[in-house]
Enzyme design. Structure first.
Site, mmCIF file in Angstrom:
data_model
loop_
_atom_site.group_PDB
_atom_site.id
_atom_site.type_symbol
_atom_site.label_atom_id
_atom_site.label_comp_id
_atom_site.label_asym_id
_atom_site.label_seq_id
_atom_site.Cartn_x
_atom_site.Cartn_y
_atom_site.Cartn_z
ATOM 1 N N ASP A 30 10.367 63.948 38.698
ATOM 2 C CA ASP A 30 11.111 64.946 39.016
ATOM 3 C C ASP A 30 11.337 65.994 37.598
ATOM 4 O O ASP A 30 11.043 65.240 36.585
ATOM 5 C CB ASP A 30 13.125 64.472 39.258
ATOM 6 C CG ASP A 30 13.746 65.910 39.820
ATOM 7 O OD1 ASP A 30 13.638 65.315 40.544
ATOM 8 O OD2 ASP A 30 13.929 66.799 39.222
ATOM 9 N N ASN A 87 19.146 64.843 49.437
ATOM 10 C CA ASN A 87 20.752 65.891 50.072
ATOM 11 C C ASN A 87 19.887 66.921 51.284
ATOM 12 O O ASN A 87 18.974 66.923 51.326
ATOM 13 C CB ASN A 87 20.639 66.720 48.899
ATOM 14 C CG ASN A 87 20.424 66.198 47.706
ATOM 15 O OD1 ASN A 87 21.639 64.544 47.422
ATOM 16 N ND2 ASN A 87 20.272 66.071 46.034
ATOM 17 N N GLY A 93 23.565 69.246 48.107
ATOM 18 C CA GLY A 93 22.944 69.712 46.941
ATOM 19 C C GLY A 93 21.517 69.612 47.112
ATOM 20 O O GLY A 93 20.973 70.251 46.275
ATOM 21 N N GLN A 94 20.889 70.290 48.760
ATOM 22 C CA GLN A 94 19.523 70.199 48.674
ATOM 23 C C GLN A 94 18.970 71.501 48.023
ATOM 24 O O GLN A 94 19.738 72.938 48.782
ATOM 25 C CB GLN A 94 19.365 70.622 50.203
ATOM 26 C CG GLN A 94 17.603 70.370 50.276
ATOM 27 C CD GLN A 94 16.673 70.088 51.728
ATOM 28 O OE1 GLN A 94 18.187 69.933 52.392
ATOM 29 N NE2 GLN A 94 16.407 69.604 52.137
ATOM 30 N N HIS A 100 12.448 64.992 50.652
ATOM 31 C CA HIS A 100 12.214 64.667 49.565
ATOM 32 C C HIS A 100 13.762 63.689 49.350
ATOM 33 O O HIS A 100 14.534 63.360 49.412
ATOM 34 C CB HIS A 100 12.232 65.265 48.579
ATOM 35 C CG HIS A 100 13.169 65.677 47.711
ATOM 36 N ND1 HIS A 100 13.607 67.536 48.474
ATOM 37 C CD2 HIS A 100 14.070 66.329 47.308
ATOM 38 C CE1 HIS A 100 14.371 68.127 48.270
ATOM 39 N NE2 HIS A 100 14.453 67.413 47.553
ATOM 40 N N LEU A 101 13.509 61.831 48.720
ATOM 41 C CA LEU A 101 14.751 61.041 48.214
ATOM 42 C C LEU A 101 13.802 61.001 46.959
ATOM 43 O O LEU A 101 12.950 60.586 46.543
ATOM 44 C CB LEU A 101 13.470 59.884 49.333
ATOM 45 C CG LEU A 101 14.280 58.397 49.002
ATOM 46 C CD1 LEU A 101 13.965 57.434 50.700
ATOM 47 C CD2 LEU A 101 13.435 58.093 47.832
ATOM 48 N N HIS A 102 14.810 60.975 46.444
ATOM 49 C CA HIS A 102 14.869 60.461 45.301
ATOM 50 C C HIS A 102 15.566 58.917 44.600
ATOM 51 O O HIS A 102 16.388 58.620 45.804
ATOM 52 C CB HIS A 102 16.589 61.153 44.718
ATOM 53 C CG HIS A 102 16.533 63.075 44.707
ATOM 54 N ND1 HIS A 102 16.364 63.698 43.507
ATOM 55 C CD2 HIS A 102 16.692 63.670 45.407
ATOM 56 C CE1 HIS A 102 16.761 64.782 44.136
ATOM 57 N NE2 HIS A 102 17.055 64.902 45.147
HETATM 58 P P1 DGP Z 1 17.307 68.354 45.333
HETATM 59 O O1 DGP Z 1 18.352 69.404 45.225
HETATM 60 O O2 DGP Z 1 17.458 67.230 46.419
HETATM 61 O O3 DGP Z 1 16.425 69.860 46.842
HETATM 62 O O4 DGP Z 1 16.721 68.049 44.830
HETATM 63 C C1 DGP Z 1 15.260 69.167 43.808
HETATM 64 C C2 DGP Z 1 14.351 68.436 42.730
HETATM 65 O O5 DGP Z 1 12.854 68.936 42.839
HETATM 66 C C3 DGP Z 1 15.555 68.556 42.022
HETATM 67 O O6 DGP Z 1 15.509 67.594 40.880
HETATM 68 C C4 DGP Z 1 14.596 69.007 41.154
HETATM 69 C C5 DGP Z 1 13.257 68.669 41.619
HETATM 70 N N1 DGP Z 1 11.636 69.599 40.911
HETATM 71 C C6 DGP Z 1 12.148 71.234 41.842
HETATM 72 N N2 DGP Z 1 10.731 71.809 41.421
HETATM 73 C C7 DGP Z 1 10.381 70.886 41.597
HETATM 74 C C8 DGP Z 1 8.688 71.086 40.456
HETATM 75 O O7 DGP Z 1 8.000 72.133 40.616
HETATM 76 N N3 DGP Z 1 7.755 69.296 40.865
HETATM 77 C C9 DGP Z 1 9.244 68.489 40.385
HETATM 78 N N4 DGP Z 1 7.950 67.360 39.285
HETATM 79 N N5 DGP Z 1 9.865 68.352 40.340
HETATM 80 C C10 DGP Z 1 10.513 69.397 40.863
#
Ligand code: DGP
Length: 114
Positions: A30, A87, A93-94, A100-102
């Site tokens: 992330d 999310n 909070g998406q 995507h799975l954190h």
């Molecule tokens: P969510 O809030 O659940 O939609 O999480 C999206 C996540 O994606 C957030 O933690 C930040 C991450 N993220 C957003 N843009 C990018 C990117 O361009 N590259 C990476 N590696 N992560 C990203």
């Protein structure tokens, strides 16, 4: 989808280091980590949110979790534990609308989540 950042990452159009990769799923760190280990596991195929899942996607979602468990083992998190989160939409909070799975680990998580 042409304007989806995670589709571009999965397709290699935005250079990223994959911590996990197979024919269905990729995993990468992330950009804004919320824990010492924070990996995102995504399907290569564009699915916007959990709401768009169809019965035929059940194996794919199961595979996302198997991949997360594999990454957790590789990152040395399995025994101490970790958290997985998906999310969905605004209240969930998406912010990126490609499923995507954190995978979060390396510190003690609190409950309830914020
Ligand atoms: P969510 O809030 O659940 O939609 O999480 C999206 C996540 O994606 C957030 O933690 C930040 C991450 N993220 C957003 N843009 C990018 C990117 O361009 N590259 C990476 N590696 N992560 C990203």
């Amino acid at each position: 989808m042409t304007d989806c950042i995670f589709c571009k990452i999965a397709a290699g159009e935005i250079p990223s280091e994959f911590v996990y990769e197979d024919d269905q799923v990729v995993g990468f760190r992330d950009l804004n980590p919320q824990a010492p280990t924070h990996v995102l596991l995504i399907p290569r195929r564009h699915i916007a949110t959990l709401n768009e899942l169809r019965p035929e996607d059940e194996a794919l979602v199961g595979h996302l979790y198997t991949a997360a468990a594999e990454v957790a083992r590789r990152e040395g998190l399995a025994e101490a534990g970790y958290r997985t989160v998906i999310n969905c939409n605004a209240d969930g909070g998406q912010t990126v609308f490609h499923l995507h799975l954190h995978l979060l680990g390396g510190r003690r998580m609190s409950w309830p989540p914020g």
